[in-house]
Design a protein around this motif. Structure first.
Motif, PDB file in Angstrom:
ATOM      1  N   ALA A 107       3.231  10.087  -9.579  1.00 45.07           N
ATOM      2  CA  ALA A 107       2.804  10.233 -10.974  1.00 45.07           C
ATOM      3  C   ALA A 107       2.113  11.670 -10.790  1.00 45.07           C
ATOM      4  N   ILE A 108       1.490  11.987  -9.786  1.00 46.12           N
ATOM      5  CA  ILE A 108       0.712  13.409  -9.511  1.00 46.12           C
ATOM      6  C   ILE A 108       1.792  14.664  -9.477  1.00 46.12           C
ATOM      7  N   GLY A 109       2.894  14.207  -8.994  1.00 45.59           N
ATOM      8  CA  GLY A 109       4.079  15.213  -8.997  1.00 45.59           C
ATOM      9  C   GLY A 109       4.536  15.405 -10.271  1.00 45.59           C
ATOM     10  N   ASP A 110       4.537  14.218 -11.312  1.00 48.58           N
ATOM     11  CA  ASP A 110       5.056  14.492 -12.636  1.00 48.58           C
ATOM     12  C   ASP A 110       4.087  15.103 -13.354  1.00 48.58           C
ATOM     13  N   LEU A 111       2.845  14.796 -13.145  1.00 43.11           N
ATOM     14  CA  LEU A 111       1.707  15.640 -13.960  1.00 43.11           C
ATOM     15  C   LEU A 111       1.801  16.900 -13.593  1.00 43.11           C
ATOM     16  N   GLN A 112       1.983  17.260 -12.622  1.00 45.85           N
ATOM     17  CA  GLN A 112       1.933  18.899 -11.971  1.00 45.85           C
ATOM     18  C   GLN A 112       3.146  19.720 -12.650  1.00 45.85           C
ATOM     19  N   GLN A 113       4.261  19.018 -12.668  1.00 37.92           N
ATOM     20  CA  GLN A 113       5.309  19.621 -13.318  1.00 37.92           C
ATOM     21  C   GLN A 113       5.226  19.531 -14.947  1.00 37.92           C
ATOM     22  N   ARG A 150       0.809  -1.268  -0.201  1.00 39.58           N
ATOM     23  CA  ARG A 150       0.091  -0.022   0.064  1.00 39.58           C
ATOM     24  C   ARG A 150       0.948   1.213   0.086  1.00 39.58           C
ATOM     25  N   ASN A 151       1.824   1.140   0.650  1.00 41.05           N
ATOM     26  CA  ASN A 151       2.539   2.411   0.748  1.00 41.05           C
ATOM     27  C   ASN A 151       3.603   2.599  -0.576  1.00 41.05           C
ATOM     28  N   GLN A 152       4.054   1.584  -1.193  1.00 44.31           N
ATOM     29  CA  GLN A 152       4.514   1.623  -2.300  1.00 44.31           C
ATOM     30  C   GLN A 152       3.622   2.263  -3.606  1.00 44.31           C
ATOM     31  N   ALA A 153       2.214   1.718  -3.368  1.00 38.93           N
ATOM     32  CA  ALA A 153       1.357   2.163  -4.462  1.00 38.93           C
ATOM     33  C   ALA A 153       1.034   3.590  -4.222  1.00 38.93           C
ATOM     34  N   GLU A 154       0.991   4.020  -2.808  1.00 36.13           N
ATOM     35  CA  GLU A 154       0.745   5.631  -2.548  1.00 36.13           C
ATOM     36  C   GLU A 154       1.716   6.193  -2.896  1.00 36.13           C
ATOM     37  N   ASP A 155       2.971   5.839  -2.773  1.00 34.49           N
ATOM     38  CA  ASP A 155       4.446   6.539  -3.242  1.00 34.49           C
ATOM     39  C   ASP A 155       4.383   6.612  -4.725  1.00 34.49           C
ATOM     40  N   ASP A 156       3.857   5.681  -5.517  1.00 36.92           N
ATOM     41  CA  ASP A 156       3.820   5.686  -6.828  1.00 36.92           C
ATOM     42  C   ASP A 156       2.896   6.680  -7.491  1.00 36.92           C
ATOM     43  N   GLN A 157       1.638   6.567  -6.859  1.00 36.09           N
ATOM     44  CA  GLN A 157       0.569   7.639  -7.169  1.00 36.09           C
ATOM     45  C   GLN A 157       1.098   9.190  -6.966  1.00 36.09           C
ATOM     46  N   ASN A 158       1.826   9.183  -5.613  1.00 34.46           N
ATOM     47  CA  ASN A 158       2.286  10.621  -5.387  1.00 34.46           C
ATOM     48  C   ASN A 158       3.385  11.033  -6.315  1.00 34.46           C
TER      49      ASN A 158
END
Length: 101
Positions: A42-48, A32-40
């Motif tokens: 991906a969100i950071g990449d999209l924002q950038q 779950r932590n790894q999935a959350e880190d991956d999601q965060n």
């Protein structure tokens, strides 16, 4: 002799079961932590990507200033509305007042 081994066996079975359950829960939490880190990430990449202009982006030349004071006031009202300073009702009322004068 058998009496003494039974509590030890029972403790070993219970302890072993708890160990396996704890290990399984630990793996699930890690996933779950790894999935959350991956999601965060991906969100950071999209924002950038949204903040940076594309490589082939060319900035448009500045627009000619509006000559009409009514257009200037309307643009100011629109900017205030977009910033959240004016509500929809206030914006509509101010537009109506501007057009009626």
């Amino acid at each position: 002799m058998f009496r003494r081994r039974r509590p030890l066996m029972r403790a070993a079975v219970v302890g072993g079961g708890a160990y396996v359950a704890g290990r399984s829960m630990g793996r699930a939490a890690e996933q779950r932590n790894q999935a959350e880190d991956d999601q965060n990430q991906a969100i950071g990449d999209l924002q950038q990507q949204q903040q940076a202009p594309p490589a082939n982006y060319q900035q448009a030349p500045p627009e000619a200033p509006a000559t009409s004071p009514m257009v200037d006031q309307l643009n100011q009202l629109a900017a205030l509305h977009q910033q959240g300073v004016l509500t929809d009702d206030e914006f509509t009322a101010a537009k109506a007042k501007l057009f009626s004068t």
